[in-house]
Design a protein around this motif. Structure first.
Motif, short mmCIF file in Angstrom:
data_model
loop_
_atom_site.label_atom_id
_atom_site.label_comp_id
_atom_site.label_asym_id
_atom_site.label_seq_id
_atom_site.Cartn_x
_atom_site.Cartn_y
_atom_site.Cartn_z
N SER A 9 0.82 -1.21 0.00
CA SER A 9 0.00 0.00 0.00
C SER A 9 0.86 1.26 0.00
O SER A 9 0.45 2.30 -0.52
N GLN A 10 2.07 1.18 0.59
CA GLN A 10 2.96 2.35 0.61
C GLN A 10 3.49 2.68 -0.77
O GLN A 10 3.85 3.82 -1.04
N THR A 13 1.38 5.33 -2.31
CA THR A 13 1.21 6.60 -1.60
C THR A 13 2.54 7.28 -1.35
O THR A 13 2.94 8.17 -2.07
N LYS A 68 -1.64 -5.61 -8.79
CA LYS A 68 -1.06 -5.41 -7.47
C LYS A 68 0.46 -5.28 -7.61
O LYS A 68 1.06 -5.89 -8.50
N SER A 240 -9.65 6.34 -6.21
CA SER A 240 -10.20 5.17 -5.54
C SER A 240 -11.71 5.11 -5.72
O SER A 240 -12.37 6.15 -5.89
N VAL A 403 -4.21 -1.47 -5.32
CA VAL A 403 -4.37 -2.34 -4.15
C VAL A 403 -5.84 -2.42 -3.79
O VAL A 403 -6.62 -1.51 -4.06
N ASN A 405 -8.38 -2.80 -0.62
CA ASN A 405 -8.53 -2.68 0.83
C ASN A 405 -9.92 -3.14 1.22
O ASN A 405 -10.93 -2.64 0.68
N SER A 504 -7.90 -2.73 5.00
CA SER A 504 -6.51 -3.16 4.88
C SER A 504 -6.43 -4.19 3.77
O SER A 504 -7.43 -4.80 3.39
N PRO A 505 -5.22 -4.42 3.23
CA PRO A 505 -5.09 -5.31 2.07
C PRO A 505 -5.19 -6.79 2.39
O PRO A 505 -5.09 -7.59 1.46
#
Length: 595
Positions: A9-10, A13, A68, A240, A403, A405, A504-505
């Motif tokens: 996820s980082q 971002t 992903k 998103s 990703v 979530n 969360s993933p």
């Protein structure tokens, strides 16, 4: 040495393509998508979300897929699948010396002058080095090393080959105390690099080191000083959506699962007939006729109607959640139930129309670019801001990192009648003029931006969302930074609401704490309103007028003591906030929505 690990996820971002990352012993810039390698023996991790893909293709062109990020492989040692390039090329010696005046100074050298990564000084010893913290960049995202010789001596410098030093003439680390000195005696303070009128950093040559050594684009904009690890060094541009079947029909879920491999390319009846003859497709669609499959494809692609905004589809699905299970599936990507009014009805909840508990949510986030110095967000409808000049994350974009979530949320729908009555009050109209004046000031410094004034309902709902997010986090079991928001303020459609959610993933991504908080939403709203009345920075915060304080032109009564939250939680990176629109503050403007 610790492994340089980054969560998936980082990579969308903080540490995406073009981001500068400090490692324990070095500094790198994350490579573009061409440097992201997938394991040949494994299938590509495709992310299915047609509605998001349609929005991205409208921006970048057709033919995209979502994937992903590749995971590191623990086979024959630790093999990272995402490349990174050393950056910057200039480094500073760890050997410190002192001038006669007592100032500390260290050598500033290029990597090509190192001996196997070590710097050999004049005392005959070898010293380790650290990357210099200053680079130059432009608003288009291009970044490169500062021409240190030209910085000290000027563009027409004839002083070549002499040693350079970083000299600290103070203990604060401010730019005024950091000087670059040449062995010839010339020196210049780093504060000169922060003054655009001096043009100390020259014009941008379009370097894009994350795409590979020597890659450049046409530019020529004035360079600006950038500190590598500063908060304005990298802003990921993402989009998103909340995964919601267009009709709630089971066939939509099946077609969505087969989308990337089969139905994405269906544009006519002949291609559809070919796909329906594939054995795997036939098996999954057993019991549905051709017309039903075609209708599902049209719904998912959006061709059955106009191109609807991202938040319009989400608001309709959340606002129409029933008291009973209906067509919602507890095991699916979206499962929401309406909370009966008698469970949350209190006097301060009068302007609220509906509370919906979203037991299961799936959010898909994709990155399509990044910016430096200034962040960009979506518009009030959740769509991408038009006209944004973001830096590319690949030389040739055929896919984008994404990703999934999974989590839960609480949706609060506001009464459109109550908001429209509130907008008629004179004090509210006066505050609206002040906030519009702040937006005008902001726009004068961002002439190329197409961002419009979001309107008073958005300001109010956004501020309420931040207050509620903080109040809920104190009891739900999630830290504030793990909660997110989606604000629905579509005046033309009379759609007003707030979704506070988490995700969360991992496979489940939910602890149930947010749903339990939703069942006690009345108490949380009361606590949020009470906390908004007074800020630790009052009266300065309460009396802040955006049209008069242009350093914060998009904020009314809002600061780190009350409304500002982690930027990962806010959909507008802490812009468009004013608690005086939600509840009465010490200024008593009379424009509050809640009495």
């Amino acid at each position: 040495m610790a492994k340089p690990e980054i969560r998936a996820s980082q990579l969308l971002t903080t540490y995406g393509p073009g981001a500068m990352v400090d490692l324990p012993d070095d500094s790198v810039i994350i490579a573009g998508l061409e440097g992201w390698r997938y394991h040949k023996g494994r299938p590509l991790p495709i992310v299915e979300e047609p509605r998001l893909l349609q929005k991205l293709e409208a921006q970048l062109g057709p033919g995209l897929t979502l994937r992903k990020p590749p995971a590191a492989v623990e086979e024959k040692g630790f093999i990272p699948d995402i490349a990174a390039y050393r950056f910057p090329q200039w480094v500073i010696s760890k050997r410190t010396q002192k001038t006669k005046a007592g100032f500390v100074y260290r050598r500033l050298v290029h990597r090509r002058d190192l001996d196997n990564g070590w710097l050999r000084e004049d005392d005959g010893k070898r010293y380790s080095v650290i990357p210099v913290r200053f680079v130059r960049a432009c608003p288009r995202g291009h970044v490169g090393d500062i021409d240190w010789q030209a910085f000290v001596h000027g563009e027409e410098s004839k002083c070549v080959g002499l040693e350079l030093f970083i000299e600290e003439r103070g203990t604060t680390g401010d730019l005024d105390t950091v000087w670059v000195r040449c062995a010839c005696g010339e020196s210049r303070a780093m504060s000169a690099a922060s003054r655009p009128e001096l043009k100390a950093l020259l014009n941008c040559d379009g370097r894009q080191p994350w795409l590979g050594p020597g890659i450049r684009a046409k530019c020529g904009l004035p360079n600006r000083l950038l500190v590598r690890n500063a908060s304005n060094a990298y802003f990921s541009q993402t989009l998103s959506v909340i995964s919601i079947p267009s009709s709630g029909a089971a066939i939509d879920d099946i077609v969505t699962g087969l989308w990337e491999s089969y139905f994405k390319i269906v544009t006519d009846d002949a291609t559809l007939d070919v796909m329906l003859r594939v054995p795997g497709v036939q098996q999954q669609l057993d019991g549905y006729n051709r017309d039903e499959v075609k209708a599902a494809i049209d719904r998912i692609r959006g061709t059955s109607g106009e191109d609807r905004p991202v938040k319009e589809v989400e608001f309709e699905a959340l606002s129409k959640a029933s008291d009973e299970l209906g067509t919602d599936k507890p095991g699916g990507d979206f499962f929401a139930r309406n909370l009966p009014r008698d469970k949350w009805d209190d006097p301060w909840m009068a302007p609220i129309e509906r509370i919906v508990l979203a037991h299961r949510l799936r959010e898909v986030v994709a990155q399509l670019g990044f910016t430096r110095f200034e962040a960009v967000g979506t518009d009030v409808d959740g769509d991408l801001e038009v006209g944004v000049e973001a830096a590319p994350i690949a030389s040739d974009i055929s896919w984008l990192p994404a990703v999934e979530n999974r989590g839960e949320g609480v949706f609060i729908q506001f009464s459109a009648d109550a908001i429209e009555e509130w907008l008629k009050r004179k004090a509210v109209r006066d505050r609206d003029k002040q906030l519009q004046g702040g937006h005008t000031i902001w726009h004068e410094d961002h002439e190329k931006s197409s961002r419009e004034y979001f309107g008073l309902p958005y300001y109010m709902l956004h501020s309420f969302s931040h207050m509620l997010l903080t109040a809920i986090s104190m009891e739900c079991g999630y830290p504030p930074s793990s909660l997110k928001e989606r604000v629905y303020a579509r005046y033309s459609q009379r759609q007003y609401g707030v979704l506070v959610y988490t995700g969360s993933p991992d496979a489940e991504g939910t602890l149930g704490g947010l749903i339990e908080a939703g069942r006690r939403i009345s108490n949380h709203v009361k606590r949020a309103l009470d906390s908004g009345r007074l800020c630790s920075n009052d009266p300065v915060c309460a009396f802040h007028a955006p049209s008069e304080h242009d350093q914060l032109p998009l904020l009314g009564s809002a600061c780190h003591g009350c409304l500002l939250v982690a930027e990962t939680s806010c959909e507008q990176r802490n812009d468009f906030l004013d608690r005086s629109l939600v509840i009465s503050t010490v200024e008593r403007l009379g424009c509050e929505f809640f009495k």
